[in-house]
Design a protein around this motif. Structure first.
Motif, PDB file in Angstrom:
ATOM      1  N   GLY A 110      40.060  30.923  39.598  1.00 55.02           N
ATOM      2  CA  GLY A 110      39.492  30.461  40.852  1.00 55.02           C
ATOM      3  C   GLY A 110      39.845  29.034  41.191  1.00 55.02           C
ATOM      4  N   VAL A 111      40.552  28.349  40.308  1.00 52.75           N
ATOM      5  CA  VAL A 111      40.882  26.947  40.535  1.00 52.75           C
ATOM      6  C   VAL A 111      41.825  26.837  41.729  1.00 52.75           C
ATOM      7  CG1 VAL A 111      41.864  24.848  39.543  1.00 52.75           C
ATOM      8  CG2 VAL A 111      40.579  26.431  38.092  1.00 52.75           C
ATOM      9  N   ALA A 112      41.378  26.166  42.769  1.00 54.08           N
ATOM     10  CA  ALA A 112      42.143  25.940  44.006  1.00 54.08           C
ATOM     11  C   ALA A 112      42.370  27.220  44.804  1.00 54.08           C
ATOM     12  CB  ALA A 112      43.478  25.262  43.708  1.00 54.08           C
ATOM     13  N   SER A 113      41.550  28.223  44.581  1.00 55.46           N
ATOM     14  CA  SER A 113      41.769  29.499  45.265  1.00 55.46           C
ATOM     15  C   SER A 113      41.286  29.493  46.708  1.00 55.46           C
ATOM     16  CB  SER A 113      41.051  30.621  44.510  1.00 55.46           C
ATOM     17  OG  SER A 113      39.652  30.430  44.542  1.00 55.46           O
ATOM     18  N   GLY A 114      40.302  28.651  47.013  1.00 52.83           N
ATOM     19  CA  GLY A 114      39.657  28.713  48.322  1.00 52.83           C
ATOM     20  C   GLY A 114      38.305  29.403  48.181  1.00 52.83           C
ATOM     21  N   THR A 115      37.563  29.443  49.275  1.00 53.67           N
ATOM     22  CA  THR A 115      36.173  29.888  49.215  1.00 53.67           C
ATOM     23  C   THR A 115      35.912  31.024  50.184  1.00 53.67           C
ATOM     24  OG1 THR A 115      33.890  29.142  49.486  1.00 53.67           O
ATOM     25  CG2 THR A 115      35.529  28.158  50.934  1.00 53.67           C
ATOM     26  N   THR A 116      34.777  31.669  50.024  1.00 53.15           N
ATOM     27  CA  THR A 116      34.365  32.715  50.956  1.00 53.15           C
ATOM     28  C   THR A 116      33.595  32.137  52.143  1.00 53.15           C
ATOM     29  OG1 THR A 116      32.254  33.085  49.824  1.00 53.15           O
ATOM     30  CG2 THR A 116      34.151  34.378  49.087  1.00 53.15           C
ATOM     31  N   TYR A 117      33.205  30.851  52.063  1.00 49.14           N
ATOM     32  CA  TYR A 117      32.376  30.283  53.128  1.00 49.14           C
ATOM     33  C   TYR A 117      33.098  30.417  54.483  1.00 49.14           C
ATOM     34  CZ  TYR A 117      28.961  27.340  55.366  1.00 49.14           C
ATOM     35  OH  TYR A 117      27.961  26.894  56.186  1.00 49.14           O
ATOM     36  N   PRO A 118      32.444  30.796  55.551  1.00 52.53           N
ATOM     37  CA  PRO A 118      31.001  31.001  55.734  1.00 52.53           C
ATOM     38  C   PRO A 118      30.489  32.372  55.332  1.00 52.53           C
ATOM     39  CG  PRO A 118      32.098  31.198  57.834  1.00 52.53           C
ATOM     40  CD  PRO A 118      33.162  30.854  56.832  1.00 52.53           C
ATOM     41  N   ASP A 119      31.144  33.015  54.386  1.00 48.06           N
ATOM     42  CA  ASP A 119      30.582  34.131  53.634  1.00 48.06           C
ATOM     43  C   ASP A 119      30.553  35.473  54.374  1.00 48.06           C
ATOM     44  OD1 ASP A 119      30.089  32.324  51.535  1.00 48.06           O
ATOM     45  OD2 ASP A 119      28.260  31.704  52.532  1.00 48.06           O
ATOM     46  N   VAL A 137      40.793  44.924  38.280  1.00 47.64           N
ATOM     47  CA  VAL A 137      40.666  44.112  39.491  1.00 47.64           C
ATOM     48  C   VAL A 137      39.936  42.834  39.127  1.00 47.64           C
ATOM     49  CG1 VAL A 137      39.557  43.901  41.746  1.00 47.64           C
ATOM     50  CG2 VAL A 137      40.728  46.016  41.131  1.00 47.64           C
ATOM     51  N   THR A 138      40.451  41.712  39.630  1.00 50.29           N
ATOM     52  CA  THR A 138      39.778  40.425  39.476  1.00 50.29           C
ATOM     53  C   THR A 138      39.531  39.846  40.860  1.00 50.29           C
ATOM     54  OG1 THR A 138      40.844  39.997  37.346  1.00 50.29           O
ATOM     55  CG2 THR A 138      39.909  38.112  38.502  1.00 50.29           C
ATOM     56  N   VAL A 139      38.268  39.511  41.117  1.00 50.16           N
ATOM     57  CA  VAL A 139      37.878  38.884  42.378  1.00 50.16           C
ATOM     58  C   VAL A 139      37.726  37.394  42.121  1.00 50.16           C
ATOM     59  CG1 VAL A 139      36.245  38.866  44.286  1.00 50.16           C
ATOM     60  CG2 VAL A 139      36.670  41.001  43.016  1.00 50.16           C
ATOM     61  N   VAL A 140      38.455  36.594  42.887  1.00 48.31           N
ATOM     62  CA  VAL A 140      38.620  35.177  42.588  1.00 48.31           C
ATOM     63  C   VAL A 140      38.154  34.331  43.761  1.00 48.31           C
ATOM     64  CG1 VAL A 140      40.327  33.391  42.076  1.00 48.31           C
ATOM     65  CG2 VAL A 140      40.582  35.670  41.074  1.00 48.31           C
ATOM     66  N   THR A 141      37.356  33.298  43.467  1.00 50.34           N
ATOM     67  CA  THR A 141      36.912  32.410  44.533  1.00 50.34           C
ATOM     68  C   THR A 141      36.512  31.059  43.954  1.00 50.34           C
ATOM     69  OG1 THR A 141      35.452  32.252  46.456  1.00 50.34           O
ATOM     70  CG2 THR A 141      34.479  33.063  44.435  1.00 50.34           C
ATOM     71  N   GLU A 142      36.354  30.088  44.834  1.00 44.54           N
ATOM     72  CA  GLU A 142      35.722  28.822  44.492  1.00 44.54           C
ATOM     73  C   GLU A 142      34.308  28.848  45.053  1.00 44.54           C
ATOM     74  OE1 GLU A 142      38.784  25.178  44.336  1.00 44.54           O
ATOM     75  OE2 GLU A 142      38.735  26.186  46.282  1.00 44.54           O
ATOM     76  N   GLY A 143      33.327  28.784  44.158  1.00 45.03           N
ATOM     77  CA  GLY A 143      31.953  28.785  44.606  1.00 45.03           C
ATOM     78  C   GLY A 143      31.501  27.388  45.010  1.00 45.03           C
ATOM     79  N   ILE A 144      30.696  27.299  46.065  1.00 44.78           N
ATOM     80  CA  ILE A 144      30.082  26.038  46.474  1.00 44.78           C
ATOM     81  C   ILE A 144      28.663  26.039  45.911  1.00 44.78           C
ATOM     82  CG2 ILE A 144      29.359  24.616  48.413  1.00 44.78           C
ATOM     83  CD1 ILE A 144      31.619  25.840  50.043  1.00 44.78           C
ATOM     84  N   PHE A 145      28.416  25.152  44.935  1.00 42.62           N
ATOM     85  CA  PHE A 145      27.171  25.162  44.182  1.00 42.62           C
ATOM     86  C   PHE A 145      26.330  23.929  44.512  1.00 42.62           C
ATOM     87  CE2 PHE A 145      30.082  27.718  41.669  1.00 42.62           C
ATOM     88  CZ  PHE A 145      29.293  28.758  41.191  1.00 42.62           C
ATOM     89  N   SER A 146      25.178  24.147  45.119  1.00 46.21           N
ATOM     90  CA  SER A 146      24.167  23.088  45.214  1.00 46.21           C
ATOM     91  C   SER A 146      23.209  23.188  44.036  1.00 46.21           C
ATOM     92  CB  SER A 146      23.387  23.205  46.522  1.00 46.21           C
ATOM     93  OG  SER A 146      24.193  22.912  47.631  1.00 46.21           O
ATOM     94  N   VAL A 457      32.280  19.349  48.033  1.00 46.00           N
ATOM     95  CA  VAL A 457      32.206  19.258  49.491  1.00 46.00           C
ATOM     96  C   VAL A 457      31.170  18.181  49.801  1.00 46.00           C
ATOM     97  CG1 VAL A 457      32.930  21.622  49.959  1.00 46.00           C
ATOM     98  CG2 VAL A 457      30.511  21.130  49.594  1.00 46.00           C
ATOM     99  N   PRO A 458      31.355  17.455  50.898  1.00 45.91           N
ATOM    100  CA  PRO A 458      30.519  16.281  51.137  1.00 45.91           C
ATOM    101  C   PRO A 458      29.137  16.590  51.691  1.00 45.91           C
ATOM    102  CG  PRO A 458      32.213  16.449  52.818  1.00 45.91           C
ATOM    103  CD  PRO A 458      32.495  17.520  51.836  1.00 45.91           C
ATOM    104  N   THR A 459      28.623  17.801  51.473  1.00 46.05           N
ATOM    105  CA  THR A 459      27.261  18.087  51.933  1.00 46.05           C
ATOM    106  C   THR A 459      26.152  17.335  51.183  1.00 46.05           C
ATOM    107  OG1 THR A 459      27.473  20.140  50.658  1.00 46.05           O
ATOM    108  CG2 THR A 459      27.599  20.288  53.046  1.00 46.05           C
ATOM    109  N   PRO A 460      26.160  16.968  49.903  1.00 45.13           N
ATOM    110  CA  PRO A 460      27.203  17.202  48.903  1.00 45.13           C
ATOM    111  C   PRO A 460      26.869  18.427  48.025  1.00 45.13           C
ATOM    112  CG  PRO A 460      25.702  15.544  48.087  1.00 45.13           C
ATOM    113  CD  PRO A 460      25.157  15.985  49.431  1.00 45.13           C
ATOM    114  N   ALA A 461      27.920  19.009  47.472  1.00 48.80           N
ATOM    115  CA  ALA A 461      27.778  20.117  46.536  1.00 48.80           C
ATOM    116  C   ALA A 461      29.036  20.160  45.671  1.00 48.80           C
ATOM    117  CB  ALA A 461      27.591  21.432  47.271  1.00 48.80           C
ATOM    118  N   ILE A 462      28.911  20.824  44.532  1.00 40.93           N
ATOM    119  CA  ILE A 462      30.030  20.960  43.609  1.00 40.93           C
ATOM    120  C   ILE A 462      30.777  22.262  43.897  1.00 40.93           C
ATOM    121  CG2 ILE A 462      30.589  21.415  41.176  1.00 40.93           C
ATOM    122  CD1 ILE A 462      30.092  18.495  41.741  1.00 40.93           C
ATOM    123  N   VAL A 463      32.087  22.203  43.827  1.00 39.50           N
ATOM    124  CA  VAL A 463      32.933  23.378  43.979  1.00 39.50           C
ATOM    125  C   VAL A 463      33.485  23.736  42.601  1.00 39.50           C
ATOM    126  CG1 VAL A 463      35.037  24.297  45.017  1.00 39.50           C
ATOM    127  CG2 VAL A 463      33.533  22.805  46.351  1.00 39.50           C
TER     128      VAL A 463
END
Length: 518
Positions: A110-119, A137-146, A457-463
């Protein structure tokens, strides 16, 4: 870290970081341009900030940019190569694909894969491959974690600060001291209340600290009423400017039990100083089993079971994690009815870093003497049995419903499949522990992950990267986005990527491992 939102973030070297393999990582048109947005801008919807990005520049997170009017994830997605048996290739090192490579020896992280937001959309990569003839099958994403934090394990018996004390970085509270564990002090850093529940400055600095720790960088911390620290994953912690060397072999009582036979015959009494449990050999059951004669020693502190004393001194950076520099400070004296002149006394710490030898004179007063060679060997052996002092950094995060929607239209099916061990969850390919109970709460050792796995992301949250791997049959059964599944060979043709060797050879290959469930 940048502090702005909805601004143009200039990158003069944008051309240099554009795709080096065919196509961008994620190619996604922004939503229709609003009436008040310039024609040369796109609105990035990869996080709630909604940066408006001029062509040739990046958004506030430095991860997404405007490339020829198209919103593009600029960093190459990280593929990890399974190392052949007995390979001498360096883990984590860049690897150039060969013509003989089929793609089935690769794992899309998932490193640098991009995100599902806005989901509302499937995950950026839903990849099919084979493992020993089985369709996976592998489902890959970058999660935005608050809702996330880092748990820090520091191998030391030094006093770092009182439990529940605030931990600061650049003056802002970023975490707290939590319960100590055997031979280690524990910290909890980050969390949603520091990221979003305080001031903007607190949230920004907390995000800085978390991203640095996750990316294996050194971070300076100050504990209220305690120590100043420098912490870095896999490195020795620095406490008040002194680099830690050894993790204690055990508490004072444990050390007595371990080394009692080796002391027997070479000394009449041994005291092992420890902030938790200080051990006294002749009173301890190990000394009794060896039929050792009582020494008549009188210890300070609160007596527990025979040969075990609590609270002989205050916590500190001295002997055995106490505040003493003179070991005789914890001894009140010797019973004249029991002790004798010439009695031999060894006092040591739980790491062997401190040790002194005494003999009682005619007034039963301990007199310092050189440590006899047989006893010095036992002190050295204590040190030999101490593991190197390290700081361990574990990421802990909750994968919410929105992230799960990128895997399936019915997120509860994914959660249930994980609980049934049908789906394996990894973070950057590293094995993740799944906490018991509801939801998908993952914990992972950052040292097992690729370098620079974490963003923000500057909301802020960790990716953070997250991957879900399963058989193709199970993916279809849990209502997966089957129309978006691409063979790994097709992903290699379309995506901007880089390949690195498997980071941690001791970790199982993600497609073959079973979930680590709570």
């Amino acid at each position: 870290m940048t502090e702005h939102t909805k601004v143009d973030h200039s990158t003069d070297n944008l051309d240099e970081i554009l795709p080096v393999t065919a196509g961008p990582t994620v190619l996604e048109r922004s939503k229709p341009r609003s009436a008040n947005m310039a024609s040369n801008k796109v609105e990035c919807n990869a996080c709630p900030v909604l940066c408006q990005i001029t062509e040739g520049r990046t958004g506030a997170c430095d991860r997404w940019g405007n490339v020829d009017g198209v919103l593009t994830r600029l960093d190459p997605v990280v593929f990890m190569r399974r190392l052949p048996e007995e390979s001498t290739d360096v883990p984590g090192q860049e690897y150039a694909l060969q013509e003989t490579d089929t793609g089935d020896e690769l794992f899309v992280s998932g490193v640098a894969s991009g995100t599902t937001y806005p989901d509302y959309k499937p995950a950026p990569f839903i990849v099919s491959s084979k493992l020993d003839g089985v369709d996976m099958v592998t489902v890959v994403t970058e999660g935005i974690f608050s809702y996330c934090s880092f748990k820090i394990k520091i191998d030391t018996d030094r006093y770092l600060g009182p439990e529940q004390a605030n931990i600061r970085h650049k003056g802002e509270i970023v975490g707290h001291v939590t319960t100590a564990e055997y031979g280690s002090q524990m910290l909890s850093l980050g969390g949603v209340h520091h990221l979003t529940g305080g001031s903007k400055k607190e949230g920004r600095i907390t995000c800085d600290v978390m991203m640095a720790l996750g990316n294996k960088e050194a971070v300076e911390l100050t504990i209220d009423g305690g120590a100043q620290l420098v912490v870095q994953a896999g490195k020795a912690p620095i406490v008040d400017g002194v680099e830690e060397k050894r993790m204690r072999v055990g508490c004072g009582s444990a050390a007595i039990g371990i080394f009692a036979k080796q002391w027997f015959g070479h000394t009449d009494e041994v005291v092992v100083v420890d902030d938790h449990i200080t051990g006294v050999l002749t009173e301890h059951q190990a000394g009794k089993c060896l039929d050792m004669k009582s020494s008549g020693i009188k210890m300070k502190g609160r007596k527990s079971t025979p040969g075990r004393y609590f609270q002989v001194a205050n916590p500190g950076n001295g002997w055995g994690g106490t505040d003493i520099s003179d070991p005789l400070a914890i001894i009140e004296g010797f019973d004249p009815e029991v002790a004798w002149p010439g009695l031999r006394l060894l006092i040591t710490s739980t790491t062997g870093e401190h040790a002194e030898y005494f003999e009682l004179d005619d007034t039963l007063t301990p007199q310092r003497k050189p440590i006899p060679e047989p006893l010095q060997k036992t002190v050295d052996r204590i040190g030999e049995n101490c593991e190197p002092s390290l700081a361990s950094v574990l990421f802990l995060g909750g994968a919410g419903g929105s992230l799960r929607a990128g895997v399936t239209e019915n997120p509860i099916w994914l959660t249930n499949s994980i609980k049934k061990a049908l789906v394996n969850v990894t973070c950057g390919g590293a094995p993740a522990y799944i906490w018991a109970g509801g939801g998908i709460t993952v914990m992972v050792d950052v040292l097992r992950m690729p370098d620079n796995s974490f963003g923000y992301v500057p909301t802020p949250a960790i990716v953070a990267p997250i991957e879900f791997s399963m058989t193709r049959e199970d993916y279809e059964r849990l209502g997966g986005h089957m129309a978006d599944v691409l063979p790994i060979q097709e992903v290699l043709k379309q995506a901007k990527y880089r390949v690195i060797n498997w980071v941690d050879p001791s970790s199982p290959w993600p497609l073959g491992q079973k979930p680590v469930l709570g």
